[in-house]
Design an enzyme around this catalytic site. Structure first.
Site, PDB file in Angstrom:
ATOM      1  CG  PHE A 167      -0.230   0.458   2.490  1.00  0.00           C
ATOM      2  CD1 PHE A 167      -0.165   1.803   2.821  1.00  0.00           C
ATOM      3  CD2 PHE A 167       0.399  -0.444   3.338  1.00  0.00           C
ATOM      4  CE1 PHE A 167       0.500   2.235   3.967  1.00  0.00           C
ATOM      5  CE2 PHE A 167       1.060  -0.025   4.479  1.00  0.00           C
ATOM      6  CZ  PHE A 167       1.115   1.318   4.794  1.00  0.00           C
ATOM      7  CE  LYS A 191      -3.165  -8.565  -4.176  1.00  0.00           C
ATOM      8  NZ  LYS A 191      -3.528  -7.542  -3.140  1.00  0.00           N
ATOM      9  CD  GLU A 194      -5.254  -6.271   0.621  1.00  0.00           C
ATOM     10  OE1 GLU A 194      -4.403  -6.096  -0.285  1.00  0.00           O
ATOM     11  OE2 GLU A 194      -5.089  -7.063   1.565  1.00  0.00           O
ATOM     12  NE  ARG A 195      -3.276  -0.901   4.626  1.00  0.00           N
ATOM     13  CZ  ARG A 195      -2.284  -0.834   5.514  1.00  0.00           C
ATOM     14  NH1 ARG A 195      -1.485  -1.874   5.671  1.00  0.00           N
ATOM     15  NH2 ARG A 195      -2.112   0.247   6.227  1.00  0.00           N
ATOM     16  CB  SER A 244       4.774  -7.390   5.596  1.00  0.00           C
ATOM     17  OG  SER A 244       3.937  -8.453   5.194  1.00  0.00           O
ATOM     18  CB  CYS A 299      10.772  -0.632   2.509  1.00  0.00           C
ATOM     19  SG  CYS A 299      11.479  -0.015   0.983  1.00  0.00           S
ATOM     20  CD  GLU A 398       8.586  -2.680   8.110  1.00  0.00           C
ATOM     21  OE1 GLU A 398       8.047  -3.789   7.940  1.00  0.00           O
ATOM     22  OE2 GLU A 398       9.058  -1.996   7.180  1.00  0.00           O
TER      23      GLU A 398
HETATM   24  P1  NAD Z   1       1.598  -6.570   3.070  1.00  0.00           P
HETATM   25  O1  NAD Z   1       2.584  -7.655   3.136  1.00  0.00           O
HETATM   26  O2  NAD Z   1       0.514  -6.533   4.082  1.00  0.00           O
HETATM   27  O3  NAD Z   1       0.860  -6.573   1.640  1.00  0.00           O
HETATM   28  C1  NAD Z   1       1.591  -6.566   0.433  1.00  0.00           C
HETATM   29  C2  NAD Z   1       0.820  -7.327  -0.629  1.00  0.00           C
HETATM   30  O4  NAD Z   1       0.755  -8.712  -0.261  1.00  0.00           O
HETATM   31  C3  NAD Z   1      -0.625  -6.859  -0.787  1.00  0.00           C
HETATM   32  O5  NAD Z   1      -0.946  -6.866  -2.163  1.00  0.00           O
HETATM   33  C4  NAD Z   1      -1.430  -7.887  -0.021  1.00  0.00           C
HETATM   34  O6  NAD Z   1      -2.723  -8.080  -0.561  1.00  0.00           O
HETATM   35  C5  NAD Z   1      -0.597  -9.157  -0.175  1.00  0.00           C
HETATM   36  N1  NAD Z   1      -0.669 -10.033   0.999  1.00  0.00           N
HETATM   37  C6  NAD Z   1      -0.631  -9.656   2.303  1.00  0.00           C
HETATM   38  N2  NAD Z   1      -0.663 -10.734   3.100  1.00  0.00           N
HETATM   39  C7  NAD Z   1      -0.727 -11.814   2.292  1.00  0.00           C
HETATM   40  C8  NAD Z   1      -0.794 -13.217   2.535  1.00  0.00           C
HETATM   41  N3  NAD Z   1      -0.811 -13.715   3.752  1.00  0.00           N
HETATM   42  N4  NAD Z   1      -0.838 -14.035   1.465  1.00  0.00           N
HETATM   43  C9  NAD Z   1      -0.820 -13.548   0.214  1.00  0.00           C
HETATM   44  N5  NAD Z   1      -0.776 -12.225  -0.069  1.00  0.00           N
HETATM   45  C10 NAD Z   1      -0.726 -11.367   0.954  1.00  0.00           C
HETATM   46  O7  NAD Z   1       2.421  -5.194   3.068  1.00  0.00           O
HETATM   47  P2  NAD Z   1       1.857  -3.724   3.184  1.00  0.00           P
HETATM   48  O8  NAD Z   1       1.388  -3.498   4.579  1.00  0.00           O
HETATM   49  O9  NAD Z   1       0.920  -3.433   2.066  1.00  0.00           O
HETATM   50  O10 NAD Z   1       3.188  -2.877   2.910  1.00  0.00           O
HETATM   51  C11 NAD Z   1       4.085  -2.531   3.919  1.00  0.00           C
HETATM   52  C12 NAD Z   1       5.249  -3.486   3.973  1.00  0.00           C
HETATM   53  O11 NAD Z   1       5.898  -3.519   2.699  1.00  0.00           O
HETATM   54  C13 NAD Z   1       6.323  -3.048   4.960  1.00  0.00           C
HETATM   55  O12 NAD Z   1       6.792  -4.165   5.641  1.00  0.00           O
HETATM   56  C14 NAD Z   1       7.398  -2.451   4.076  1.00  0.00           C
HETATM   57  O13 NAD Z   1       8.690  -2.468   4.629  1.00  0.00           O
HETATM   58  C15 NAD Z   1       7.302  -3.337   2.872  1.00  0.00           C
HETATM   59  N6  NAD Z   1       7.872  -2.704   1.701  1.00  0.00           N
HETATM   60  C16 NAD Z   1       9.062  -3.186   1.257  1.00  0.00           C
HETATM   61  C17 NAD Z   1       9.683  -2.588   0.173  1.00  0.00           C
HETATM   62  C18 NAD Z   1      11.007  -3.093  -0.300  1.00  0.00           C
HETATM   63  O14 NAD Z   1      11.407  -2.735  -1.398  1.00  0.00           O
HETATM   64  N7  NAD Z   1      11.714  -3.899   0.473  1.00  0.00           N
HETATM   65  C19 NAD Z   1       9.054  -1.510  -0.486  1.00  0.00           C
HETATM   66  C20 NAD Z   1       7.832  -1.070  -0.024  1.00  0.00           C
HETATM   67  C21 NAD Z   1       7.238  -1.676   1.082  1.00  0.00           C
END
Ligand code: NAD
Length: 498
Positions: A167, A191, A194-195, A244, A299, A398
């Site tokens: 998100f 994909k 969803e947020r 994450s 991140c 984090e």
């Molecule tokens: P998130 O992991 O909750 O969601 C990311 C994506 O994964 C979304 O599209 C979500 O629908 C999907 N998802 C979530 N849980 C899932 C599951 N159990 N099974 C399958 N799909 C799932 O992350 P977020 O809260 O949207 O974003 C924040 C996180 O992203 C932070 O931890 C941040 O550090 C990380 N991030 C990392 C980078 C990088 O380059 N390393 C860049 C941006 C964000």
């Protein structure tokens, strides 16, 4: 209470909008105001199936289209996006909560990735080594010692590729993925989170205006059920994930178990180290921007700062002064320096971390709970803890919010040992005037992105980007040369002419 349902955000499959049949939905609100914006379908697995089919059907013709023709759509898209920056930024501000400046910056960084992908004819180019061996059989030139054998390597597209995005940069992160994927001849299913999916949807509608053929670009909404369907689908060849660590680990495991090529750029806990000889203004500015930019939802947020020696004497008051006077408010107001967190659960999580920091005995120098900010919405003001240590959850975990933890170290080596003790390794930066200290830092710190006298060593389209340790699962990073390699497979040809 209103019974009128908000609009449902459409899937985009084969250049068409598709509304979901009745299914579970998530209702998204403006984080600055609480106003309801739209509904997002969460478990419409049929849509994912149709999107993969559209992408698979489009792949043969698209992969045969000359790369020089493929990138014409990207050139056109770049110019379309440039003329829609303000509109896209407005959607991001409304749905995510960024300030207008942050939102515009994120669209521009996304456009950089499109520009980079326009270089695909050069970036994808293979290599040849003539006369790698000599064959003496079946040849008519034996008096010359046989005919030469030449060898070459080509980079070829994979097929249907999938992007799963977070998100926090809802428009930019998808652009790390699909422009390079399609420039290399793949077709794509995105994909988005969803947020806050609306800016990714609008950006893809604009891509259709750039003329990409049916099925080359598709977008489906959903949560884990949809992601798992994509991860297990026979037609899907590669999955690029950003999000994450918990989700990334699960996605990496499932994707690999189903024979996909997978890269997962994941969560982080990033340290800035400040030496006593650092330029004071630049260090305070760099640490402050890194910790509180995008409301700490990055991140690359430097959420721990380690003050070496007596640097704390000027660093701590400088940070406190900046935080105390920071203007927190809706991202659309020009005076706002920091917007809200993206939703209520994020706000709750950050408030819980502040309580946990207090309970663990850290000094709460600036309390974001009492900062001047609008009522309602998902606001938390900038928060600074001093005298923190490993073992405290505010240091180890984090937070993904505007909370900065200050640690003290007697030496650079001690400061680096704090960084290296973290389970994450996304980024770390050093502020110093000493080449010796910079060299020592570069040779000992364990992180995928490091900076010298910069607050955020941000991803650049032409360079690979990812972390180490639990900040990344996979082999090839995103962007740069790694991005081209991730979205292509290599094939070696060995040839002789008899
Ligand atoms: P998130 O992991 O909750 O969601 C990311 C994506 O994964 C979304 O599209 C979500 O629908 C999907 N998802 C979530 N849980 C899932 C599951 N159990 N099974 C399958 N799909 C799932 O992350 P977020 O809260 O949207 O974003 C924040 C996180 O992203 C932070 O931890 C941040 O550090 C990380 N991030 C990392 C980078 C990088 O380059 N390393 C860049 C941006 C964000």
């Amino acid at each position: 209470m209103s019974t009128v349902r908000p609009p449902s955000v459409p899937h985009l499959i084969g250049r068409q909008k598709h509304q979901s049949p009745p299914c579970a939905v998530r209702t998204n609100t403006n984080p600055a105001t609480g106003d309801v914006l739209l509904e997002v379908p969460i478990d419409d697995v049929d849509a994912a199936e149709r999107a993969v089919k559209a992408a698979a059907d489009a792949f043969p013709a698209w992969s045969r289209t000359p790369v020089g023709d493929r990138i014409q759509h990207l050139f056109k898209y770049k110019s379309i996006l440039e003329s829609h920056i303000d509109e896209l930024a407005e959607i991001i501000v409304q749905e995510h909560g960024k300030t207008t400046g942050e939102a515009i910056g994120s669209v521009r960084r996304g456009i950089d990735c499109i520009e980079h992908a326009c270089g695909a004819p050069i970036l994808m180019m293979g290599r040849t080594l003539p006369q790698i061996a000599v064959s003496s059989s079946f040849c008519r030139t034996t008096d010359e010692g046989g005919v030469g054998i030449d060898s070459s390597v080509d980079r070829l597209p994979l097929g249907v590729c999938v992007g799963i995005t977070p998100f926090n940069f809802p428009l930019m992160v998808p652009l790390w993925m699909w422009p390079m994927a399609v420039a290399c001849g793949n077709t794509f299913v995105l994909k988005p989170s969803e947020r806050d999916p609306a800016s990714a949807v609008r950006a893809m509608e604009l891509a259709y205006k750039a003329g990409f053929p049916d099925g080359v670009l598709n977008l489906v909404h959903g949560g884990p059920a949809v992601v798992n369907h994509l991860l297990k689908h026979d037609e899907v060849r590669a999955v690029s994930f950003v999000g994450s660590t918990a989700a990334g680990k699960a996605i990496y495991t499932t994707g690999c178990a189903h024979d996909k090529r997978v890269q997962c750029m994941c969560g982080a806990k990033n340290y800035s180290i400040i030496m006593p000889d650092a330029n004071r203004e630049a260090a305070i500015d760099g640490v402050f921007g890194s910790a509180f930019g995008n409301t700490g939802q990055r991140c690359l947020a430097g959420s721990v700062v380690v003050a070496v020696g007596d640097s704390a004497d000027w660093l701590v008051p400088g940070l406190v002064e900046r935080a105390t006077s920071m203007k927190v408010g809706p991202g659309c107001e020009s005076a706002t320096q920091m917007g809200p967190l993206q939703d209520k659960p994020a706000q709750e999580r950050v408030l819980n971390y502040i309580e946990s920091g207090v309970a663990s005995g850290a000094d709460l120098l600036v309390d974001g709970r009492t900062h001047a900010m609008p009522d309602g919405g998902c606001f938390v003001g900038p928060t600074i803890f001093d005298k923190t240590a490993p073992g405290m959850s505010i240091v180890d975990e984090e937070i993904f919010g505007p909370v900065l933890s200050i640690m003290r170290a007697a030496s650079l080596d001690e400061a680096v040992s704090f960084v290296n003790g973290s389970e994450y390794g996304n980024m770390s930066v050093l502020f110093t005037d000493s080449g010796h200290a910079a060299h020592r830092f570069e040779s000992t710190v364990q992180a995928g992105m490091i900076g010298i006298n910069v607050g955020v060593p941000a991803p650049m389209a032409a360079f690979p980007f990812a972390g180490w340790k639990k900040s990344f699962f996979g082999d090839l990073h995103t962007n740069g040369e790694d991005g081209v390699r991730f979205f292509t497979k290599s094939r070696v040809t060995v040839r002789r002419w008899i």
